[in-house]
Scaffold this motif. Structure first.
Motif, PDB file in Angstrom:
ATOM      1  N   ILE A 141     133.529  35.188 -33.992  1.00  0.00           N
ATOM      2  CA  ILE A 141     132.442  34.355 -33.465  1.00  0.00           C
ATOM      3  C   ILE A 141     131.230  34.424 -34.394  1.00  0.00           C
ATOM      4  O   ILE A 141     130.572  33.415 -34.638  1.00  0.00           O
ATOM      5  CB  ILE A 141     132.109  34.752 -32.014  1.00  0.00           C
ATOM      6  CG1 ILE A 141     133.339  34.481 -31.125  1.00  0.00           C
ATOM      7  CG2 ILE A 141     130.886  33.988 -31.504  1.00  0.00           C
ATOM      8  CD1 ILE A 141     133.236  35.005 -29.719  1.00  0.00           C
ATOM      9  N   VAL A 142     130.956  35.601 -34.949  1.00  0.00           N
ATOM     10  CA  VAL A 142     129.881  35.738 -35.938  1.00  0.00           C
ATOM     11  C   VAL A 142     130.145  34.814 -37.122  1.00  0.00           C
ATOM     12  O   VAL A 142     129.262  34.085 -37.579  1.00  0.00           O
ATOM     13  CB  VAL A 142     129.751  37.208 -36.415  1.00  0.00           C
ATOM     14  CG1 VAL A 142     128.845  37.303 -37.639  1.00  0.00           C
ATOM     15  CG2 VAL A 142     129.226  38.093 -35.295  1.00  0.00           C
ATOM     16  N   ASP A 143     131.383  34.819 -37.611  1.00  0.00           N
ATOM     17  CA  ASP A 143     131.731  33.985 -38.766  1.00  0.00           C
ATOM     18  C   ASP A 143     131.500  32.505 -38.471  1.00  0.00           C
ATOM     19  O   ASP A 143     130.955  31.770 -39.305  1.00  0.00           O
ATOM     20  CB  ASP A 143     133.188  34.207 -39.179  1.00  0.00           C
ATOM     21  CG  ASP A 143     133.441  35.611 -39.708  1.00  0.00           C
ATOM     22  OD1 ASP A 143     132.474  36.328 -40.042  1.00  0.00           O
ATOM     23  OD2 ASP A 143     134.627  35.996 -39.772  1.00  0.00           O
ATOM     24  N   ILE A 144     131.895  32.057 -37.289  1.00  0.00           N
ATOM     25  CA  ILE A 144     131.707  30.653 -36.910  1.00  0.00           C
ATOM     26  C   ILE A 144     130.222  30.336 -36.776  1.00  0.00           C
ATOM     27  O   ILE A 144     129.751  29.298 -37.261  1.00  0.00           O
ATOM     28  CB  ILE A 144     132.481  30.330 -35.615  1.00  0.00           C
ATOM     29  CG1 ILE A 144     133.984  30.354 -35.888  1.00  0.00           C
ATOM     30  CG2 ILE A 144     132.040  29.010 -35.015  1.00  0.00           C
ATOM     31  CD1 ILE A 144     134.466  29.386 -36.962  1.00  0.00           C
ATOM     32  N   CYS A 145     129.463  31.215 -36.132  1.00  0.00           N
ATOM     33  CA  CYS A 145     128.022  30.979 -35.977  1.00  0.00           C
ATOM     34  C   CYS A 145     127.332  30.923 -37.339  1.00  0.00           C
ATOM     35  O   CYS A 145     126.449  30.083 -37.555  1.00  0.00           O
ATOM     36  CB  CYS A 145     127.393  32.041 -35.086  1.00  0.00           C
ATOM     37  SG  CYS A 145     127.829  31.870 -33.339  1.00  0.00           S
ATOM     38  N   GLU A 146     127.737  31.787 -38.267  1.00  0.00           N
ATOM     39  CA  GLU A 146     127.155  31.743 -39.609  1.00  0.00           C
ATOM     40  C   GLU A 146     127.472  30.412 -40.285  1.00  0.00           C
ATOM     41  O   GLU A 146     126.627  29.815 -40.938  1.00  0.00           O
ATOM     42  CB  GLU A 146     127.666  32.918 -40.449  1.00  0.00           C
ATOM     43  CG  GLU A 146     127.048  34.235 -40.048  1.00  0.00           C
ATOM     44  CD  GLU A 146     127.605  35.435 -40.803  1.00  0.00           C
ATOM     45  OE1 GLU A 146     128.696  35.312 -41.424  1.00  0.00           O
ATOM     46  OE2 GLU A 146     126.959  36.493 -40.755  1.00  0.00           O
ATOM     47  N   GLN A 147     128.713  29.931 -40.096  1.00  0.00           N
ATOM     48  CA  GLN A 147     129.094  28.642 -40.661  1.00  0.00           C
ATOM     49  C   GLN A 147     128.269  27.513 -40.039  1.00  0.00           C
ATOM     50  O   GLN A 147     127.781  26.630 -40.748  1.00  0.00           O
ATOM     51  CB  GLN A 147     130.592  28.411 -40.442  1.00  0.00           C
ATOM     52  CG  GLN A 147     131.138  27.191 -41.126  1.00  0.00           C
ATOM     53  CD  GLN A 147     132.650  27.085 -41.007  1.00  0.00           C
ATOM     54  OE1 GLN A 147     133.324  27.964 -40.474  1.00  0.00           O
ATOM     55  NE2 GLN A 147     133.181  25.986 -41.508  1.00  0.00           N
ATOM     56  N   LEU A 148     128.086  27.552 -38.728  1.00  0.00           N
ATOM     57  CA  LEU A 148     127.288  26.525 -38.050  1.00  0.00           C
ATOM     58  C   LEU A 148     125.848  26.530 -38.542  1.00  0.00           C
ATOM     59  O   LEU A 148     125.224  25.473 -38.678  1.00  0.00           O
ATOM     60  CB  LEU A 148     127.336  26.716 -36.532  1.00  0.00           C
ATOM     61  CG  LEU A 148     128.685  26.482 -35.861  1.00  0.00           C
ATOM     62  CD1 LEU A 148     128.611  26.855 -34.385  1.00  0.00           C
ATOM     63  CD2 LEU A 148     129.159  25.045 -36.050  1.00  0.00           C
ATOM     64  N   ASN A 149     125.321  27.717 -38.818  1.00  0.00           N
ATOM     65  CA  ASN A 149     123.934  27.821 -39.273  1.00  0.00           C
ATOM     66  C   ASN A 149     123.728  27.266 -40.681  1.00  0.00           C
ATOM     67  O   ASN A 149     122.596  27.048 -41.095  1.00  0.00           O
ATOM     68  CB  ASN A 149     123.440  29.267 -39.196  1.00  0.00           C
ATOM     69  CG  ASN A 149     122.540  29.481 -37.999  1.00  0.00           C
ATOM     70  OD1 ASN A 149     122.038  28.537 -37.406  1.00  0.00           O
ATOM     71  ND2 ASN A 149     122.322  30.730 -37.651  1.00  0.00           N
ATOM     72  N   THR A 150     124.801  27.026 -41.435  1.00  0.00           N
ATOM     73  CA  THR A 150     124.674  26.413 -42.759  1.00  0.00           C
ATOM     74  C   THR A 150     124.737  24.889 -42.676  1.00  0.00           C
ATOM     75  O   THR A 150     124.491  24.209 -43.671  1.00  0.00           O
ATOM     76  CB  THR A 150     125.781  26.894 -43.721  1.00  0.00           C
ATOM     77  OG1 THR A 150     127.048  26.393 -43.283  1.00  0.00           O
ATOM     78  CG2 THR A 150     125.805  28.409 -43.829  1.00  0.00           C
ATOM     79  N   MET A 151     125.080  24.341 -41.514  1.00  0.00           N
ATOM     80  CA  MET A 151     125.264  22.899 -41.341  1.00  0.00           C
ATOM     81  C   MET A 151     123.997  22.252 -40.778  1.00  0.00           C
ATOM     82  O   MET A 151     123.241  22.896 -40.059  1.00  0.00           O
ATOM     83  CB  MET A 151     126.398  22.620 -40.352  1.00  0.00           C
ATOM     84  CG  MET A 151     127.733  23.126 -40.753  1.00  0.00           C
ATOM     85  SD  MET A 151     128.906  22.777 -39.409  1.00  0.00           S
ATOM     86  CE  MET A 151     130.406  23.396 -40.129  1.00  0.00           C
ATOM     87  N   ASN A 152     123.830  20.973 -41.075  1.00  0.00           N
ATOM     88  CA  ASN A 152     122.807  20.187 -40.402  1.00  0.00           C
ATOM     89  C   ASN A 152     123.474  19.628 -39.144  1.00  0.00           C
ATOM     90  O   ASN A 152     124.176  18.611 -39.210  1.00  0.00           O
ATOM     91  CB  ASN A 152     122.286  19.066 -41.296  1.00  0.00           C
ATOM     92  CG  ASN A 152     121.177  18.289 -40.634  1.00  0.00           C
ATOM     93  OD1 ASN A 152     121.039  18.283 -39.411  1.00  0.00           O
ATOM     94  ND2 ASN A 152     120.375  17.621 -41.436  1.00  0.00           N
ATOM     95  N   LEU A 153     123.301  20.298 -38.030  1.00  0.00           N
ATOM     96  CA  LEU A 153     123.997  19.939 -36.796  1.00  0.00           C
ATOM     97  C   LEU A 153     123.633  18.528 -36.331  1.00  0.00           C
ATOM     98  O   LEU A 153     124.482  17.810 -35.797  1.00  0.00           O
ATOM     99  CB  LEU A 153     123.705  20.962 -35.699  1.00  0.00           C
ATOM    100  CG  LEU A 153     124.113  22.411 -36.004  1.00  0.00           C
ATOM    101  CD1 LEU A 153     123.794  23.309 -34.813  1.00  0.00           C
ATOM    102  CD2 LEU A 153     125.565  22.532 -36.404  1.00  0.00           C
ATOM    103  N   ASP A 154     122.399  18.108 -36.543  1.00  0.00           N
ATOM    104  CA  ASP A 154     121.976  16.767 -36.124  1.00  0.00           C
ATOM    105  C   ASP A 154     122.784  15.673 -36.810  1.00  0.00           C
ATOM    106  O   ASP A 154     122.980  14.600 -36.254  1.00  0.00           O
ATOM    107  CB  ASP A 154     120.483  16.552 -36.417  1.00  0.00           C
ATOM    108  CG  ASP A 154     119.589  17.400 -35.537  1.00  0.00           C
ATOM    109  OD1 ASP A 154     119.944  17.633 -34.369  1.00  0.00           O
ATOM    110  OD2 ASP A 154     118.533  17.842 -36.031  1.00  0.00           O
TER     111      ASP A 154
END
Length: 157
Positions: free
Chosen positions: A19-32
């Motif tokens: 879950i940490v790995d996925i959250c780190e990946q999400l934090n590198t993306m422009n979610l908008d």
């Protein structure tokens, strides 16, 4: 169940590594800027990006999964999620849909209900058999939301 805020420096404290790995990946993306639909994150993990309108909790059905962990991240808007700590009783749910890994409650009621409200970049993690009712109004107000749901096979935990 876990919950946290991707805006905080310490959001990953206590989370399982996958879950940490996925959250780190999400934090590198422009979610908008994410487009609606399915996005593969790894060979085994994917996310669904959705735009929805919240509804009164009384109109929504609860769900749970057997094979996948849900990591639900709000991108925009506000959303409440009802959840229960009670273990689901199959007689209160639709037959298991193995293709999409879910069961829905037969009623709109949720035993031992608790509510969590998310703001953008906050997340909640539901493990298999943890009953949840997403996309609910916040304090009676309807919101247009954009969110993503990451699906992680339980075997990776």
């Amino acid at each position: 169940m876990f919950f946290g805020d991707l805006n905080r420096q310490d959001y990953k404290r206590g989370l399982p590594q996958v879950i940490v790995d996925i959250c780190e990946q999400l934090n590198t993306m422009n979610l908008d800027d994410l487009t609606v639909g399915r996005h593969d994150l790894t060979a085994d993990i994917y996310m669904n990006v959705q735009t929805l309108t919240t509804e009164a909790a009384e109109k929504r059905k609860s769900e749970f999964h057997r094979k996948y962990i849900d990591v639900q991240v709000l991108i925009s808007g506000k959303e409440s999620l009802d959840y229960s700590l009670a273990f689901p009783d199959d007689k209160d749910y639709t037959p298991y849909n193995s293709d999409d890994d879910y069961q829905l409650t037969l009623t709109h009621d949720l035993a031992h209900k608790n509510t969590l409200t998310l703001s953008p970049k906050q997340f909640v993690v539901f493990l298999p058999y943890e009953v949840h009712k997403p996309c609910c109004n916040v304090e009676g107000e309807t919101y247009e939301i954009k969110k993503l749901v990451v699906k992680i096979p339980i075997d990776l935990l």
